[in-house]
Design a protein around this motif. Structure first.
Motif, PDB file in Angstrom:
ATOM      1  N   PHE A  48       0.824  -1.199   0.000  1.00 29.46           N
ATOM      2  CA  PHE A  48       0.000   0.000   0.000  1.00 29.46           C
ATOM      3  C   PHE A  48       0.864   1.259   0.000  1.00 29.46           C
ATOM      4  O   PHE A  48       1.960   1.266   0.562  1.00 29.46           O
ATOM      5  CB  PHE A  48      -0.880   0.020   1.254  1.00 29.46           C
ATOM      6  CG  PHE A  48      -1.845  -1.119   1.320  1.00 29.46           C
ATOM      7  CD1 PHE A  48      -3.134  -0.969   0.843  1.00 29.46           C
ATOM      8  CD2 PHE A  48      -1.471  -2.341   1.847  1.00 29.46           C
ATOM      9  CE1 PHE A  48      -4.030  -2.019   0.891  1.00 29.46           C
ATOM     10  CE2 PHE A  48      -2.355  -3.399   1.892  1.00 29.46           C
ATOM     11  CZ  PHE A  48      -3.642  -3.239   1.408  1.00 29.46           C
ATOM     12  N   PRO A  49       0.330   2.344  -0.599  1.00 33.45           N
ATOM     13  CA  PRO A  49       1.058   3.625  -0.507  1.00 33.45           C
ATOM     14  C   PRO A  49       1.017   4.134   0.932  1.00 33.45           C
ATOM     15  O   PRO A  49       0.182   3.704   1.739  1.00 33.45           O
ATOM     16  CB  PRO A  49       0.283   4.542  -1.452  1.00 33.45           C
ATOM     17  CG  PRO A  49      -1.073   3.943  -1.543  1.00 33.45           C
ATOM     18  CD  PRO A  49      -0.903   2.462  -1.362  1.00 33.45           C
ATOM     19  N   LEU A  50       1.910   5.049   1.240  1.00 32.47           N
ATOM     20  CA  LEU A  50       1.969   5.602   2.596  1.00 32.47           C
ATOM     21  C   LEU A  50       0.679   6.321   2.993  1.00 32.47           C
ATOM     22  O   LEU A  50       0.420   6.516   4.173  1.00 32.47           O
ATOM     23  CB  LEU A  50       3.160   6.549   2.726  1.00 32.47           C
ATOM     24  CG  LEU A  50       4.539   5.913   2.544  1.00 32.47           C
ATOM     25  CD1 LEU A  50       5.621   6.980   2.647  1.00 32.47           C
ATOM     26  CD2 LEU A  50       4.777   4.800   3.534  1.00 32.47           C
ATOM     27  N   THR A  51      -0.130   6.698   2.017  1.00 35.21           N
ATOM     28  CA  THR A  51      -1.375   7.410   2.292  1.00 35.21           C
ATOM     29  C   THR A  51      -2.532   6.487   2.652  1.00 35.21           C
ATOM     30  O   THR A  51      -3.614   6.961   2.978  1.00 35.21           O
ATOM     31  CB  THR A  51      -1.782   8.242   1.063  1.00 35.21           C
ATOM     32  OG1 THR A  51      -1.921   7.354  -0.061  1.00 35.21           O
ATOM     33  CG2 THR A  51      -0.756   9.321   0.755  1.00 35.21           C
ATOM     34  N   ALA A  52      -2.320   5.176   2.625  1.00 36.96           N
ATOM     35  CA  ALA A  52      -3.409   4.222   2.871  1.00 36.96           C
ATOM     36  C   ALA A  52      -4.096   4.415   4.226  1.00 36.96           C
ATOM     37  O   ALA A  52      -5.336   4.412   4.280  1.00 36.96           O
ATOM     38  CB  ALA A  52      -2.910   2.791   2.714  1.00 36.96           C
ATOM     39  N   PRO A  53      -3.372   4.591   5.337  1.00 35.55           N
ATOM     40  CA  PRO A  53      -4.075   4.793   6.610  1.00 35.55           C
ATOM     41  C   PRO A  53      -4.963   6.043   6.604  1.00 35.55           C
ATOM     42  O   PRO A  53      -6.073   6.026   7.162  1.00 35.55           O
ATOM     43  CB  PRO A  53      -2.940   4.926   7.635  1.00 35.55           C
ATOM     44  CG  PRO A  53      -1.811   4.157   7.022  1.00 35.55           C
ATOM     45  CD  PRO A  53      -1.922   4.419   5.547  1.00 35.55           C
ATOM     46  N   ALA A  54      -4.538   7.103   5.946  1.00 39.79           N
ATOM     47  CA  ALA A  54      -5.370   8.305   5.856  1.00 39.79           C
ATOM     48  C   ALA A  54      -6.613   8.054   5.009  1.00 39.79           C
ATOM     49  O   ALA A  54      -7.703   8.531   5.334  1.00 39.79           O
ATOM     50  CB  ALA A  54      -4.565   9.466   5.283  1.00 39.79           C
ATOM     51  N   THR A  55      -6.465   7.283   3.942  1.00 39.24           N
ATOM     52  CA  THR A  55      -7.616   6.942   3.112  1.00 39.24           C
ATOM     53  C   THR A  55      -8.601   6.089   3.895  1.00 39.24           C
ATOM     54  O   THR A  55      -9.817   6.293   3.810  1.00 39.24           O
ATOM     55  CB  THR A  55      -7.159   6.201   1.839  1.00 39.24           C
ATOM     56  OG1 THR A  55      -6.245   7.035   1.119  1.00 39.24           O
ATOM     57  CG2 THR A  55      -8.336   5.843   0.952  1.00 39.24           C
ATOM     58  N   ILE A  56      -8.102   5.149   4.682  1.00 38.82           N
ATOM     59  CA  ILE A  56      -8.981   4.322   5.509  1.00 38.82           C
ATOM     60  C   ILE A  56      -9.718   5.179   6.522  1.00 38.82           C
ATOM     61  O   ILE A  56     -10.918   4.987   6.753  1.00 38.82           O
ATOM     62  CB  ILE A  56      -8.183   3.198   6.196  1.00 38.82           C
ATOM     63  CG1 ILE A  56      -7.722   2.190   5.156  1.00 38.82           C
ATOM     64  CG2 ILE A  56      -9.017   2.513   7.275  1.00 38.82           C
ATOM     65  CD1 ILE A  56      -6.780   1.124   5.686  1.00 38.82           C
ATOM     66  N   ALA A  57      -9.038   6.138   7.113  1.00 34.82           N
ATOM     67  CA  ALA A  57      -9.701   7.036   8.066  1.00 34.82           C
ATOM     68  C   ALA A  57     -10.818   7.815   7.372  1.00 34.82           C
ATOM     69  O   ALA A  57     -11.906   8.003   7.942  1.00 34.82           O
ATOM     70  CB  ALA A  57      -8.680   7.992   8.680  1.00 34.82           C
ATOM     71  N   ARG A  58     -10.585   8.245   6.146  1.00 32.16           N
ATOM     72  CA  ARG A  58     -11.613   8.960   5.381  1.00 32.16           C
ATOM     73  C   ARG A  58     -12.806   8.034   5.106  1.00 32.16           C
ATOM     74  O   ARG A  58     -13.958   8.442   5.230  1.00 32.16           O
ATOM     75  CB  ARG A  58     -11.026   9.487   4.083  1.00 32.16           C
ATOM     76  CG  ARG A  58     -12.013  10.232   3.233  1.00 32.16           C
ATOM     77  CD  ARG A  58     -11.354  10.809   2.024  1.00 32.16           C
ATOM     78  NE  ARG A  58     -10.960  12.168   2.362  1.00 32.16           N
ATOM     79  CZ  ARG A  58     -10.362  12.993   1.523  1.00 32.16           C
ATOM     80  NH1 ARG A  58     -10.070  12.618   0.313  1.00 32.16           N
ATOM     81  NH2 ARG A  58     -10.058  14.211   1.904  1.00 32.16           N
ATOM     82  N   ILE A  59     -12.538   6.787   4.740  1.00 36.15           N
ATOM     83  CA  ILE A  59     -13.600   5.806   4.502  1.00 36.15           C
ATOM     84  C   ILE A  59     -14.437   5.625   5.765  1.00 36.15           C
ATOM     85  O   ILE A  59     -15.679   5.638   5.714  1.00 36.15           O
ATOM     86  CB  ILE A  59     -13.001   4.450   4.051  1.00 36.15           C
ATOM     87  CG1 ILE A  59     -12.384   4.575   2.660  1.00 36.15           C
ATOM     88  CG2 ILE A  59     -14.052   3.338   4.094  1.00 36.15           C
ATOM     89  CD1 ILE A  59     -11.502   3.395   2.269  1.00 36.15           C
ATOM     90  N   ALA A  64     -19.363   6.385   8.995  1.00 35.59           N
ATOM     91  CA  ALA A  64     -19.941   6.721  10.294  1.00 35.59           C
ATOM     92  C   ALA A  64     -20.687   8.055  10.264  1.00 35.59           C
ATOM     93  O   ALA A  64     -21.793   8.168  10.790  1.00 35.59           O
ATOM     94  CB  ALA A  64     -18.847   6.766  11.358  1.00 35.59           C
ATOM     95  N   GLY A  65     -20.084   9.053   9.643  1.00 34.44           N
ATOM     96  CA  GLY A  65     -20.660  10.392   9.677  1.00 34.44           C
ATOM     97  C   GLY A  65     -21.848  10.580   8.767  1.00 34.44           C
ATOM     98  O   GLY A  65     -22.801  11.286   9.111  1.00 34.44           O
ATOM     99  N   LEU A  66     -21.811   9.965   7.599  1.00 35.13           N
ATOM    100  CA  LEU A  66     -22.891  10.141   6.634  1.00 35.13           C
ATOM    101  C   LEU A  66     -23.746   8.888   6.466  1.00 35.13           C
ATOM    102  O   LEU A  66     -24.749   8.912   5.755  1.00 35.13           O
ATOM    103  CB  LEU A  66     -22.325  10.549   5.265  1.00 35.13           C
ATOM    104  CG  LEU A  66     -21.568  11.874   5.228  1.00 35.13           C
ATOM    105  CD1 LEU A  66     -21.014  12.122   3.838  1.00 35.13           C
ATOM    106  CD2 LEU A  66     -22.464  13.017   5.663  1.00 35.13           C
ATOM    107  N   GLY A  67     -23.333   7.795   7.087  1.00 37.27           N
ATOM    108  CA  GLY A  67     -24.093   6.561   6.994  1.00 37.27           C
ATOM    109  C   GLY A  67     -24.118   5.972   5.589  1.00 37.27           C
ATOM    110  O   GLY A  67     -25.077   5.315   5.207  1.00 37.27           O
ATOM    111  N   LEU A  68     -23.060   6.224   4.819  1.00 42.29           N
ATOM    112  CA  LEU A  68     -23.010   5.733   3.441  1.00 42.29           C
ATOM    113  C   LEU A  68     -22.641   4.250   3.402  1.00 42.29           C
ATOM    114  O   LEU A  68     -21.863   3.778   4.228  1.00 42.29           O
ATOM    115  CB  LEU A  68     -21.961   6.508   2.644  1.00 42.29           C
ATOM    116  CG  LEU A  68     -22.193   8.007   2.465  1.00 42.29           C
ATOM    117  CD1 LEU A  68     -20.990   8.632   1.784  1.00 42.29           C
ATOM    118  CD2 LEU A  68     -23.456   8.255   1.674  1.00 42.29           C
TER     119      LEU A  68
END
Length: 99
Positions: A48-59, A64-68
């Protein structure tokens, strides 16, 4: 033919799962749903790229926030990436950012 002078830093599946406090199977599911970028090496291991944990946090925030559902999360991630591309193109042309 060209050869890279150095390898790009990347993370193993276990490292990404640990940093995101998720089970590795859920991280694999994110990859299968195209929510998370990953590549496989010759042995089939996910990287995974180094940005993967940030992308997971966004997911997780979108779920959770929008219930998508995951399809909705994918759509929002695509739209956010497109907005970022357009803002970058505007900045490169010297245009002012709209709010």
């Amino acid at each position: 033919m060209s050869y890279p002078l150095s390898t790009r830093p990347r993370l193993r599946l276990e490292s990404v799962a640990r940093r995101a406090a998720l089970h590795p199977e859920l991280v694999r599911r994110f990859v299968a749903l195209s929510l998370l970028e990953a590549s496989r090496d010759a042995g089939g291991e996910l990287w995974f790229p180094l940005t993967a944990p940030a992308t997971i946090a966004r997911i997780q925030r979108l779920r959770a926030g929008l219930g998508l559902n995951y399809a909705g999360v994918g759509l929002v991630l695509d739209l956010l990436a497109r907005i970022q591309e357009l803002e970058t193109a505007l900045a490169e042309r010297g245009a002012t950012r709209w709010t």
